[in-house]
Design a protein around this motif. Structure first.
Motif, PDB file in Angstrom:
ATOM      1  N   GLU A  40      71.982  36.135  16.472  1.00 59.27           N
ATOM      2  CA  GLU A  40      72.425  37.125  16.633  1.00 59.27           C
ATOM      3  C   GLU A  40      73.729  36.007  17.216  1.00 59.27           C
ATOM      4  O   GLU A  40      75.550  36.728  17.605  1.00 59.27           O
ATOM      5  CB  GLU A  40      71.749  37.257  17.971  1.00 59.27           C
ATOM      6  CG  GLU A  40      71.209  38.706  17.482  1.00 59.27           C
ATOM      7  CD  GLU A  40      69.677  37.407  16.882  1.00 59.27           C
ATOM      8  OE1 GLU A  40      68.659  38.176  16.648  1.00 59.27           O
ATOM      9  OE2 GLU A  40      69.434  36.565  17.678  1.00 59.27           O
ATOM     10  N   THR A  41      73.702  35.279  17.787  1.00 58.80           N
ATOM     11  CA  THR A  41      75.558  34.940  18.139  1.00 58.80           C
ATOM     12  C   THR A  41      76.462  34.399  16.539  1.00 58.80           C
ATOM     13  O   THR A  41      77.637  34.696  17.340  1.00 58.80           O
ATOM     14  CB  THR A  41      75.114  33.421  19.360  1.00 58.80           C
ATOM     15  OG1 THR A  41      74.223  34.074  20.095  1.00 58.80           O
ATOM     16  CG2 THR A  41      75.714  33.044  20.140  1.00 58.80           C
ATOM     17  N   ARG A  42      75.589  33.674  16.567  1.00 57.30           N
ATOM     18  CA  ARG A  42      76.675  33.774  15.253  1.00 57.30           C
ATOM     19  C   ARG A  42      76.821  34.911  14.556  1.00 57.30           C
ATOM     20  O   ARG A  42      78.242  34.653  14.001  1.00 57.30           O
ATOM     21  CB  ARG A  42      75.510  33.358  14.011  1.00 57.30           C
ATOM     22  CG  ARG A  42      75.400  30.832  14.214  1.00 57.30           C
ATOM     23  CD  ARG A  42      74.871  30.586  12.888  1.00 57.30           C
ATOM     24  NE  ARG A  42      73.680  31.275  12.799  1.00 57.30           N
ATOM     25  CZ  ARG A  42      71.902  30.646  12.627  1.00 57.30           C
ATOM     26  NH1 ARG A  42      72.528  29.226  14.075  1.00 57.30           N
ATOM     27  NH2 ARG A  42      71.537  31.373  12.388  1.00 57.30           N
ATOM     28  N   GLU A  43      76.475  35.771  14.370  1.00 61.75           N
ATOM     29  CA  GLU A  43      76.611  36.494  13.843  1.00 61.75           C
ATOM     30  C   GLU A  43      77.920  37.485  15.254  1.00 61.75           C
ATOM     31  O   GLU A  43      79.122  37.612  14.681  1.00 61.75           O
ATOM     32  CB  GLU A  43      75.658  38.285  13.984  1.00 61.75           C
ATOM     33  CG  GLU A  43      74.626  38.033  12.639  1.00 61.75           C
ATOM     34  CD  GLU A  43      73.660  38.735  13.002  1.00 61.75           C
ATOM     35  OE1 GLU A  43      73.783  39.859  14.257  1.00 61.75           O
ATOM     36  OE2 GLU A  43      72.834  39.639  12.541  1.00 61.75           O
ATOM     37  N   ARG A  44      77.953  37.663  16.575  1.00 54.71           N
ATOM     38  CA  ARG A  44      79.198  37.436  17.387  1.00 54.71           C
ATOM     39  C   ARG A  44      80.245  37.073  16.715  1.00 54.71           C
ATOM     40  O   ARG A  44      81.146  37.222  16.912  1.00 54.71           O
ATOM     41  CB  ARG A  44      78.719  37.723  18.411  1.00 54.71           C
ATOM     42  CG  ARG A  44      77.587  38.667  19.973  1.00 54.71           C
ATOM     43  CD  ARG A  44      76.352  37.827  20.566  1.00 54.71           C
ATOM     44  NE  ARG A  44      75.848  39.038  20.790  1.00 54.71           N
ATOM     45  CZ  ARG A  44      74.110  38.101  21.362  1.00 54.71           C
ATOM     46  NH1 ARG A  44      74.442  37.696  22.686  1.00 54.71           N
ATOM     47  NH2 ARG A  44      73.016  38.868  21.382  1.00 54.71           N
ATOM     48  N   VAL A  45      79.852  36.262  17.040  1.00 48.22           N
ATOM     49  CA  VAL A  45      81.303  34.465  16.815  1.00 48.22           C
ATOM     50  C   VAL A  45      81.993  34.995  15.549  1.00 48.22           C
ATOM     51  O   VAL A  45      83.064  34.860  15.110  1.00 48.22           O
ATOM     52  CB  VAL A  45      80.705  33.677  16.547  1.00 48.22           C
ATOM     53  CG1 VAL A  45      82.100  32.016  16.454  1.00 48.22           C
ATOM     54  CG2 VAL A  45      79.999  33.083  18.035  1.00 48.22           C
ATOM     55  N   ALA A  46      80.881  35.862  14.045  1.00 50.36           N
ATOM     56  CA  ALA A  46      81.530  36.027  12.779  1.00 50.36           C
ATOM     57  C   ALA A  46      82.510  36.935  12.754  1.00 50.36           C
ATOM     58  O   ALA A  46      83.370  37.212  12.630  1.00 50.36           O
ATOM     59  CB  ALA A  46      80.963  36.028  12.059  1.00 50.36           C
ATOM     60  N   ALA A  47      81.660  37.786  13.946  1.00 51.54           N
ATOM     61  CA  ALA A  47      82.486  39.211  14.151  1.00 51.54           C
ATOM     62  C   ALA A  47      83.982  39.234  14.930  1.00 51.54           C
ATOM     63  O   ALA A  47      84.898  39.463  14.438  1.00 51.54           O
ATOM     64  CB  ALA A  47      82.125  40.409  15.046  1.00 51.54           C
ATOM     65  N   ILE A  48      84.193  37.948  16.098  1.00 56.36           N
ATOM     66  CA  ILE A  48      85.302  37.921  16.369  1.00 56.36           C
ATOM     67  C   ILE A  48      86.650  37.161  15.694  1.00 56.36           C
ATOM     68  O   ILE A  48      87.571  37.692  15.906  1.00 56.36           O
ATOM     69  CB  ILE A  48      85.125  36.898  17.377  1.00 56.36           C
ATOM     70  CG1 ILE A  48      84.800  37.474  19.154  1.00 56.36           C
ATOM     71  CG2 ILE A  48      86.472  35.973  18.144  1.00 56.36           C
ATOM     72  CD1 ILE A  48      83.641  36.762  19.696  1.00 56.36           C
ATOM     73  N   ALA A  49      85.288  36.172  14.667  1.00 55.80           N
ATOM     74  CA  ALA A  49      86.940  35.625  13.601  1.00 55.80           C
ATOM     75  C   ALA A  49      86.852  37.028  12.265  1.00 55.80           C
ATOM     76  O   ALA A  49      88.520  36.899  12.298  1.00 55.80           O
ATOM     77  CB  ALA A  49      85.736  34.628  13.107  1.00 55.80           C
ATOM     78  N   GLY A  50      86.292  37.733  12.495  1.00 57.90           N
ATOM     79  CA  GLY A  50      86.540  38.167  11.490  1.00 57.90           C
ATOM     80  C   GLY A  50      87.569  40.057  11.531  1.00 57.90           C
ATOM     81  O   GLY A  50      88.776  40.295  11.523  1.00 57.90           O
ATOM     82  N   ASP A  51      87.870  40.362  13.547  1.00 55.49           N
ATOM     83  CA  ASP A  51      88.576  40.700  13.567  1.00 55.49           C
ATOM     84  C   ASP A  51      89.825  40.512  13.998  1.00 55.49           C
ATOM     85  O   ASP A  51      91.255  40.633  14.269  1.00 55.49           O
ATOM     86  CB  ASP A  51      88.145  41.305  15.381  1.00 55.49           C
ATOM     87  CG  ASP A  51      88.492  42.198  15.469  1.00 55.49           C
ATOM     88  OD1 ASP A  51      89.105  43.662  15.714  1.00 55.49           O
ATOM     89  OD2 ASP A  51      89.927  41.919  16.845  1.00 55.49           O
ATOM     90  N   ALA A  52      89.796  38.614  14.935  1.00 62.21           N
ATOM     91  CA  ALA A  52      90.954  38.196  14.406  1.00 62.21           C
ATOM     92  C   ALA A  52      91.828  38.285  13.440  1.00 62.21           C
ATOM     93  O   ALA A  52      92.913  38.137  13.740  1.00 62.21           O
ATOM     94  CB  ALA A  52      91.026  36.550  14.802  1.00 62.21           C
ATOM     95  N   ALA A  53      90.865  37.983  11.964  1.00 64.81           N
ATOM     96  CA  ALA A  53      92.090  37.943  10.597  1.00 64.81           C
ATOM     97  C   ALA A  53      92.061  39.337  10.625  1.00 64.81           C
ATOM     98  O   ALA A  53      93.650  39.344  10.124  1.00 64.81           O
ATOM     99  CB  ALA A  53      90.851  37.211   9.676  1.00 64.81           C
ATOM    100  N   SER A  54      91.427  40.434  10.909  1.00 65.57           N
ATOM    101  CA  SER A  54      92.479  41.253  10.364  1.00 65.57           C
ATOM    102  C   SER A  54      93.686  41.290  11.636  1.00 65.57           C
ATOM    103  O   SER A  54      94.828  42.615  11.088  1.00 65.57           O
ATOM    104  CB  SER A  54      91.046  42.825  10.925  1.00 65.57           C
ATOM    105  OG  SER A  54      91.441  42.935  11.922  1.00 65.57           O
ATOM    106  N   ARG A  55      94.037  41.195  12.864  1.00 65.58           N
ATOM    107  CA  ARG A  55      95.186  41.149  13.445  1.00 65.58           C
ATOM    108  C   ARG A  55      95.866  40.232  13.406  1.00 65.58           C
ATOM    109  O   ARG A  55      97.065  40.257  13.732  1.00 65.58           O
ATOM    110  CB  ARG A  55      93.760  41.426  14.730  1.00 65.58           C
ATOM    111  CG  ARG A  55      93.448  42.145  15.716  1.00 65.58           C
ATOM    112  CD  ARG A  55      93.547  41.958  16.963  1.00 65.58           C
ATOM    113  NE  ARG A  55      91.877  42.370  16.930  1.00 65.58           N
ATOM    114  CZ  ARG A  55      92.426  44.068  17.595  1.00 65.58           C
ATOM    115  NH1 ARG A  55      93.505  44.649  16.920  1.00 65.58           N
ATOM    116  NH2 ARG A  55      91.408  44.856  17.535  1.00 65.58           N
TER     117      ARG A  55
END
Length: 241
Positions: A187-202
């Motif tokens: 679950e933590t890896r998923e949260r970190v991946a979500a942060i990375a995905g959102d960062a890329a979109s910005r």
């Protein structure tokens, strides 16, 4: 290592945008949406393998406090960030000419800031990065970030070494068993991946990156521009009030 009277990050004070816990990926996206609408919140993307993230962190907390800005620490794997925007160039370490210049450059910056700069033996920090989210839940993320950077770049330690992680956990006052369970969880890896995905979109393509509203600043040498932005936002708020 620098000492701070308040170990807890300003982002965990009453009324902040950051919840006590980030339990789901949805929480992460809601946090970002709220932060982007705010001109008094700094999203700070960092990776513990980045010497320039270390240097930015020397000044950024003081800068945020000066303008009463909320500082939100966010883990971002620098290699993942590069690949996400199509940057497939080799790392600086693989290019001798650039590597030698960057080594001198970061030493100059460290001397200017009055901090030690020791090169770590390895450049992978998935668990140390993920631990930022756990430290945020525990209300001591600033202390955690400062302590981790000190061990990696101040002392030159391996950022993924169990002993280094244990030392950071101990000095930050976190529960070791709970910490290691958290950083190793799917679950933590998923949260970190979500942060990375959102960062890329910005449009985030590297670290350190700081975002205030819809303005993005990349590099420890952009803090002056970041301060101008915060000062302008503060003036606009004062004019309205």
């Amino acid at each position: 290592m620098r000492d701070y009277p308040d170990a807890c990050n300003v982002a965990n004070t009453s009324g902040s945008l950051v919840n006590d816990t980030i339990n789901t990926v949805l929480d992460i996206y809601q946090l970002f949406e709220a932060a982007v609408k705010s001109h008094s919140t700094i999203l700070f993307y960092l990776d513990f393998i980045s010497p320039f993230s270390y240097l930015a962190n020397v000044k950024l907390p003081e800068l945020a406090a000066r303008y009463r800005a909320e500082l939100v620490y966010l883990p971002l794997d620098v290699m993942r960030a590069k690949l996400a925007i199509g940057n497939f160039a080799p790392s600086t370490r693989a290019m001798p000419g650039k590597r030698n210049f960057i080594l001198r450059d970061r030493l100059w910056w460290a001397q200017q800031h009055g901090v030690s700069m020791q090169t770590p033996p390895a450049f992978s920090a998935p668990r140390l990065n993920a631990g930022m989210l756990y430290a945020q839940e525990c209300g001591c993320v600033r202390n955690y970030v400062d302590t981790a950077f000190h061990h990696v770049w101040g002392l030159g330690g391996d950022p993924d070494d169990d002993e280094l992680l244990a030392a950071v956990v101990r000095q930050t006052g976190l529960d070791p068993e709970a910490y290691f369970s958290y950083v190793n969880a799917v679950e933590t890896r998923e949260r970190v991946a979500a942060i990375a995905g959102d960062a890329a979109s910005r449009g985030v393509f590297g670290v350190p990156t700081m975002i205030v509203g819809d303005e993005m600043f990349w590099g420890n040498d952009r803090l002056d521009f970041l301060e101008e932005c915060l000062e302008s936002n503060t003036q606009e708020t004062n004019d309205v009030s």
